[in-house]
Design an enzyme around this catalytic site. Structure first.
Site, short mmCIF file in Angstrom:
data_model
loop_
_atom_site.label_atom_id
_atom_site.label_comp_id
_atom_site.label_asym_id
_atom_site.label_seq_id
_atom_site.Cartn_x
_atom_site.Cartn_y
_atom_site.Cartn_z
N THR A 178 109.92 22.23 31.54
CA THR A 178 111.38 22.27 31.66
C THR A 178 112.01 20.95 31.24
OG1 THR A 178 111.06 23.71 33.58
CG2 THR A 178 113.28 22.84 33.21
N HIS A 203 105.72 24.48 27.26
CA HIS A 203 105.77 25.85 27.77
C HIS A 203 106.95 26.60 27.16
CE1 HIS A 203 103.71 24.25 31.69
NE2 HIS A 203 102.85 24.45 30.72
#
Length: 364
Positions: A178, A203
Site C-alpha cells: 500500500t 502487491h
C-alpha cells in the site's frame, strides 16, 4: 465508533454490493452512497466520512478530476474501485499519483467464494486507508519523460557513475504494498542508469503490473519491464513481478535469471515479497541490497531478515514518510534492518552503499 465510509459509484449494483459488504464488518459503516461526484461533494459536507471509495468513470465529473480537487481542497483517504482493463489500470496509476491511498479491481460476481474474498479485501483496504497517511501531491500532473530523464540530484552528488565492480554479481531488490507505487517510482527515479539488476515486488493484480512497469520505464533512468521466466537479470534493468506469479532468482554462470511460479500465495499474496527476498538470500547472499517500503502487513520482513543474516545490506522506509507503516515496521521489529531512512533519501543511501563497502549500523 465505526469507520465512516462514503461510496461514490455510478452503478446502482456496485453501490448496493459495496454497501452490503462494508456494512457486514462491525467496525465499518457506510454513511452514504453517491451516484456521481456532484452528489458526493454534498455528502462529504454532511457526513464527514473517514474514507472514500471512488469509481473512475462516472457522469458529470470524471473520478480523476474529482480526486484532484478533493486532494487539493479536503485531503482524505481514498480507495479507488477500478475496472480490469488497460484503460482502467492506467487511470488507477494516475489516481495513485494524485494521492489515492489504494485501489481494488471491481469484483467478479461469479461465485460465493469470489464475493467473500472481495468482502475481506475491501474491508482490509478501508481499514488500512483509515490508518494511512494520505499523500498530498505537490503537482497534479505527472512530469514528462524528458524532464525526468535529466540527471537527478542523487546521481550528481555521487559522481554519476558506479564502479564496474558494483555492477557485477550485485542485486538490488525492493518490496512494497500500500502506497508503494509512488514510493517505488521515487526510489527508481533517483537512481542512475549504471545500476546492478533490480528486482521488484509490488502487491497488485496482473493487468496493473503491466501498466505500472510501462509507466516506470517512461520515467526512470533504468529500463523497467515485467519479469519473464528464465530471462537473464541485466545491469541497468529493473524487473517487476507480474501480478499473476511469484518472482525469484536463480544464480547461473555470469549472473542471475528470473524465475516465475504460480504457486500458492504466501502471506496471502502472489507475488509475495518474502518469496523474492528469500531466494535472493540463498542465491546472492552478501552481494544483495534489500529495500522494504510502505505497505500493509508483514510480507517481506522475514525474507529481509534472511537476506541480512546471509550478509546482505538492508534498509527500510521510515514511519514518517510511509503511507502505511506496516511492512517496514515488522522488518524493524525483528531486527531485519541495517538502516532506516525517509523515502527521499533511500536512493542515495543505496548508491552510497554500492560505492563503499563499509557496514552501516541501524540509524534513523
Amino acid at each position: 465508533m465505526p469507520i465512516k465510509v462514503l461510496i461514490v459509484d455510478d452503478s446502482a449494483l456496485m453501490r448496493s454490493m459495496l454497501t452490503e459488504v462494508i456494512n457486514s464488518a462491525p467496525d465499518l459503516e457506510v454513511v452514504g452512497a453517491a451516484p456521481d461526484p456532484i452528489v458526493a461533494r454534498e455528502m462529504i459536507k454532511t457526513h464527514s466520512p473517514d474514507v472514500l471509495t471512488l469509481d473512475i468513470e462516472m457522469p458529470k465529473m470524471d473520478g480523476l478530476d474529482f480526486l484532484a480537487r478533493l486532494m487539493r481542497l479536503r485531503p482524505m483517504p481514498v480507495v479507488m474501485i477500478s475496472s480490469l482493463t488497460k484503460r482502467g489500470s492506467e487511470a488507477t496509476l494516475q489516481a495513485l499519483e494524485l494521492g489515492a491511498v489504494d485501489f481494488l479491481p471491481k469484483p467478479k460476481m461469479d461465485s460465493a467464494g469470489s464475493v467473500e474474498h472481495y468482502r475481506v479485501e475491501i474491508c482490509e483496504k478501508v481499514r488500512a486507508a483509515y490508518s494511512a497517511r494520505p499523500r498530498v501531491p505537490l503537482k497534479t500532473q505527472s512530469q514528462s519523460k524528458p524532464l525526468l530523464r535529466e540527471p537527478c540530484e542523487a546521481v550528481g552528488r555521487g559522481g554519476g557513475t558506479l564502479p564496474e565492480k558494483a555492477l557485477q554479481d550485485r542485486l538490488l531488490v525492493i518490496g512494497a504494498s500500500t502506497g508503494g507505487t509512488e514510493a517505488i517510482k521515487e526510489v527508481l527515479c533517483s537512481l542512475p542508469e549504471q545500476m546492478p539488476g533490480i528486482l521488484i515486488v509490488q502487491h497488485m493484480p496482473e493487468m496493473f503490473t503491466a501498466s505500472f512497469a510501462k509507466r516506470l520505464d517512461s520515467l526512470c533512468h533504468v529500463r523497467v519491464k515485467e519479469a519473464e521466466h528464465g530471462e537473464k537479470v541485466l545491469p541497468g534493468t529493473a524487473y517487476l513481478a507480474p501480478g499473476h506469479s511469484h518472482l525469484s532468482v536463480r544464480r547461473v554462470a555470469g549472473g542471475y535469471v528470473c524465475e516465475l511460479a504460480q504457486s500458492e500465495p504466501v502471506n496471502r499474496h502472489r507475488p509475495a515479497v518474502d518469496v523474492l527476498f528469500n531466494s535472493v538470500a540463498r542465491q546472492a547472499g552478501g552481494n544483495a541490497l534489500g529495500v522494504i517500503l510502505t505497505g500493509m502487513g508483514k510480507d517481506g520482513a522475514q525474507g529481509l531478515l534472511a537476506m541480512k543474516e546471509a550478509g546482505a545490506w538492508t534498509i527500510g522506509q521510515d514511519q514518517e514518510s510511509c503511507v502505511v507503516y506496516g511492512m517496514p515496521r515488522e522488518a524493524a521489529a525483528i531486527g531485519a534492518l541495517d538502516e532506516v531512512a525517509p523515502l527521499k533519501d533511500i536512493g542515495q543511501r543505496v548508491l552510497s552503499r554500492l560505492r563503499g563497502p563499509e557496514r552501516r549500523g541501524l540509524r534513523a
